[in-house]
Design a protein around this motif. Structure first.
Motif, short mmCIF file in Angstrom:
data_model
loop_
_atom_site.label_atom_id
_atom_site.label_comp_id
_atom_site.label_asym_id
_atom_site.label_seq_id
_atom_site.Cartn_x
_atom_site.Cartn_y
_atom_site.Cartn_z
N LEU A 1 -7.84 23.40 9.10
CA LEU A 1 -6.47 23.92 9.19
C LEU A 1 -5.92 23.68 10.57
O LEU A 1 -6.61 23.84 11.58
CB LEU A 1 -6.45 25.42 8.90
N VAL B 1 -3.60 31.85 9.29
CA VAL B 1 -2.60 31.10 8.54
C VAL B 1 -2.52 29.70 9.14
O VAL B 1 -2.46 29.55 10.36
CB VAL B 1 -1.22 31.79 8.63
N GLY B 2 -2.54 28.69 8.30
CA GLY B 2 -2.47 27.33 8.81
C GLY B 2 -2.12 26.32 7.74
O GLY B 2 -2.00 26.64 6.56
N LYS B 3 -1.95 25.08 8.21
CA LYS B 3 -1.62 23.97 7.32
C LYS B 3 -2.86 23.10 7.16
O LYS B 3 -3.54 22.78 8.13
CB LYS B 3 -0.48 23.15 7.92
N SER C 1 6.54 28.46 4.71
CA SER C 1 6.22 29.83 5.11
C SER C 1 5.85 29.92 6.58
O SER C 1 6.13 30.90 7.24
CB SER C 1 5.05 30.38 4.28
N ILE C 2 5.19 28.88 7.09
CA ILE C 2 4.82 28.84 8.50
C ILE C 2 6.00 28.28 9.27
O ILE C 2 6.48 27.17 8.98
CB ILE C 2 3.55 27.97 8.70
N ASP D 1 -0.69 21.59 2.44
CA ASP D 1 -0.54 22.94 1.88
C ASP D 1 -0.67 23.98 2.99
O ASP D 1 -1.43 23.81 3.94
CB ASP D 1 -1.62 23.22 0.83
N GLU D 2 0.07 25.05 2.87
CA GLU D 2 -0.01 26.16 3.81
C GLU D 2 -0.81 27.26 3.15
O GLU D 2 -0.51 27.67 2.02
CB GLU D 2 1.39 26.63 4.19
N LYS E 1 5.70 26.47 0.45
CA LYS E 1 6.06 25.51 1.51
C LYS E 1 7.13 26.13 2.41
O LYS E 1 8.06 26.77 1.95
CB LYS E 1 6.60 24.21 0.91
#
Length: 106
Positions: A79, A66-68, A102-103, A57-58, A100
């Motif tokens: 993350l 912001v991370g996964k 977005s990054i 998940d992002e 999904k």
């Protein structure tokens, strides 16, 4: 004569005491529907989102990171913020789940 006047005033005021409480009751009802109820709804949605987190998940944290998600624990989430950097956060620091893709690149 003065005692009689007080007795009459007290009997007439008993009906007005209830009417004087109506604005306070109305204010409480307005506060409930405008402030308390929406806040409870947001808290419930946030709790459901945190429980539904899974690897891949992002997300966005409270600090704007912001991370996964690469690892989940009962209290912590790790993350991946770029190709090699991993940062651990408390699970409640996650504020939003991103769609999904977005990054751009991790």
């Amino acid at each position: 004569m003065i005692g009689t006047a007080y007795a009459q005033a007290a009997g007439g005021a008993a009906g007005n005491e209830f009417l004087s409480l109506l604005p306070m009751i109305g204010i409480f009802v307005v506060f409930y529907f405008l402030l308390i109820r929406p806040q409870q709804k947001r808290a419930k949605e946030q709790k459901a989102m945190m429980e539904a987190l899974q690897k891949g998940d992002e997300v966005v944290t409270a600090g704007g990171v912001v991370g996964k998600v690469v690892k989940l624990d009962e209290n912590y989430v790790t993350l991946q913020v770029n190709g090699t950097t991993e940062i651990s956060f408390q699970r409640n620091a996650v504020t939003a789940l991103l769609p999904k893709g977005s990054i751009k690149q991790i």
